[in-house]
Design a protein around this motif. Structure first.
Motif, PDB file in Angstrom:
ATOM      1  N   ARG A   1     -57.101 -61.455  -9.082  1.00  0.00           N
ATOM      2  CA  ARG A   1     -57.970 -60.936 -10.145  1.00  0.00           C
ATOM      3  C   ARG A   1     -59.176 -60.160  -9.593  1.00  0.00           C
ATOM      4  NH1 ARG A   1     -54.118 -61.801 -13.387  1.00  0.00           N
ATOM      5  NH2 ARG A   1     -54.045 -63.665 -14.649  1.00  0.00           N
TER       6      ARG A   1
ATOM      7  N   ASP B   1     -62.172 -57.323  -9.110  1.00  0.00           N
ATOM      8  CA  ASP B   1     -63.117 -56.731 -10.054  1.00  0.00           C
ATOM      9  C   ASP B   1     -62.922 -55.226 -10.187  1.00  0.00           C
ATOM     10  OD1 ASP B   1     -64.823 -59.115 -10.697  1.00  0.00           O
ATOM     11  OD2 ASP B   1     -65.019 -59.097  -8.511  1.00  0.00           O
TER      12      ASP B   1
ATOM     13  N   ARG C   1     -52.504 -51.455 -17.190  1.00  0.00           N
ATOM     14  CA  ARG C   1     -53.030 -51.210 -18.529  1.00  0.00           C
ATOM     15  C   ARG C   1     -52.166 -51.872 -19.613  1.00  0.00           C
ATOM     16  NH1 ARG C   1     -57.199 -51.128 -16.339  1.00  0.00           N
ATOM     17  NH2 ARG C   1     -58.290 -49.246 -15.737  1.00  0.00           N
TER      18      ARG C   1
ATOM     19  N   GLU D   1     -51.991 -57.824 -20.495  1.00  0.00           N
ATOM     20  CA  GLU D   1     -53.084 -58.439 -21.246  1.00  0.00           C
ATOM     21  C   GLU D   1     -54.158 -58.995 -20.309  1.00  0.00           C
ATOM     22  OE1 GLU D   1     -55.016 -58.899 -24.556  1.00  0.00           O
ATOM     23  OE2 GLU D   1     -52.931 -58.286 -24.696  1.00  0.00           O
ATOM     24  N   SER D   2     -53.734 -59.595 -19.201  1.00  0.00           N
ATOM     25  CA  SER D   2     -54.690 -60.267 -18.312  1.00  0.00           C
ATOM     26  C   SER D   2     -55.364 -59.334 -17.313  1.00  0.00           C
ATOM     27  CB  SER D   2     -54.001 -61.409 -17.562  1.00  0.00           C
ATOM     28  OG  SER D   2     -52.946 -60.897 -16.774  1.00  0.00           O
TER      29      SER D   2
ATOM     30  N   ARG E   1     -55.703 -55.652 -17.911  1.00  0.00           N
ATOM     31  CA  ARG E   1     -56.040 -54.319 -18.424  1.00  0.00           C
ATOM     32  C   ARG E   1     -57.520 -53.969 -18.325  1.00  0.00           C
ATOM     33  NH1 ARG E   1     -54.356 -55.174 -24.533  1.00  0.00           N
ATOM     34  NH2 ARG E   1     -52.486 -54.495 -23.476  1.00  0.00           N
ATOM     35  N   HIS E   2     -58.388 -54.966 -18.214  1.00  0.00           N
ATOM     36  CA  HIS E   2     -59.835 -54.718 -18.144  1.00  0.00           C
ATOM     37  C   HIS E   2     -60.297 -54.279 -16.750  1.00  0.00           C
ATOM     38  CE1 HIS E   2     -59.389 -58.664 -16.372  1.00  0.00           C
ATOM     39  NE2 HIS E   2     -60.552 -58.452 -15.782  1.00  0.00           N
TER      40      HIS E   2
ATOM     41  N   PRO F   1     -61.208 -52.189 -13.718  1.00  0.00           N
ATOM     42  CA  PRO F   1     -61.408 -50.756 -13.481  1.00  0.00           C
ATOM     43  C   PRO F   1     -60.515 -50.259 -12.342  1.00  0.00           C
ATOM     44  CG  PRO F   1     -63.510 -51.922 -13.525  1.00  0.00           C
ATOM     45  CD  PRO F   1     -62.432 -52.953 -13.493  1.00  0.00           C
TER      46      PRO F   1
ATOM     47  N   ASP G   1     -59.864 -45.225 -14.558  1.00  0.00           N
ATOM     48  CA  ASP G   1     -61.248 -45.042 -14.999  1.00  0.00           C
ATOM     49  C   ASP G   1     -61.912 -43.865 -14.290  1.00  0.00           C
ATOM     50  OD1 ASP G   1     -61.861 -47.555 -16.739  1.00  0.00           O
ATOM     51  OD2 ASP G   1     -60.691 -48.269 -15.036  1.00  0.00           O
TER      52      ASP G   1
END
Length: 129
Positions: free
Chosen positions: A46, A48, A69, A72-73, A75-76, A78, A100
């Motif tokens: 995971r 950052d 993208r 669900e886990s 997609r946030h 960058p 991004d």
């Protein structure tokens, strides 16, 4: 706790130099040498932020970006695409898939550090939960 950055690139010299640069800036660094390894590391660690090369074996950076993208886990997270593929169509494709930011090689290390800080919400000292 320091922020984690995944560097995904199949070129060993780029991995080494980016790893050195990001560690010098105080980030924890994870490495992947192909697109599938990048996805595996992301699922496990995971990060950052991801510095993602486009042209890699197994899965391209475009493939990785698309899968991240759609997840669900993840997609946030960058994604900053780093690539020698600088044609407008390549940039547009990367951004359309959800990157991004997009930087072409060769790039300025100072500009890269600034872009990483920007994507992570400012200089490291300001990061906090």
């Amino acid at each position: 706790m320091s922020q984690k950055i995944l560097i995904a690139d199949d070129e060993p010299n780029i991995l080494i130099s980016l790893e050195f640069l990001m560690k010098r800036e105080g980030y924890e660094v994870l490495l992947a040498r192909d697109g599938q390894e990048a996805l595996d590391v992301m699922a496990r660690e995971r990060p950052d932020l991801v510095l993602l090369d486009v042209m890699m074996p197994v899965k391209t950076g475009f493939d990785v970006c698309h899968e991240v993208r759609a997840s669900e886990s993840l997609r946030h997270v960058p994604i900053l695409m780093l690539t020698a593929k600088g044609r407008e169509t390549d940039v547009a494709k990367g951004l359309a898939l959800g990157a991004d930011a997009y930087m072409t090689k060769p790039f300025s290390t100072r500009e890269l550090v600034q872009k990483v800080q920007e994507l992570l919400g400012g200089p490291r000292a300001e990061s906090g939960a």
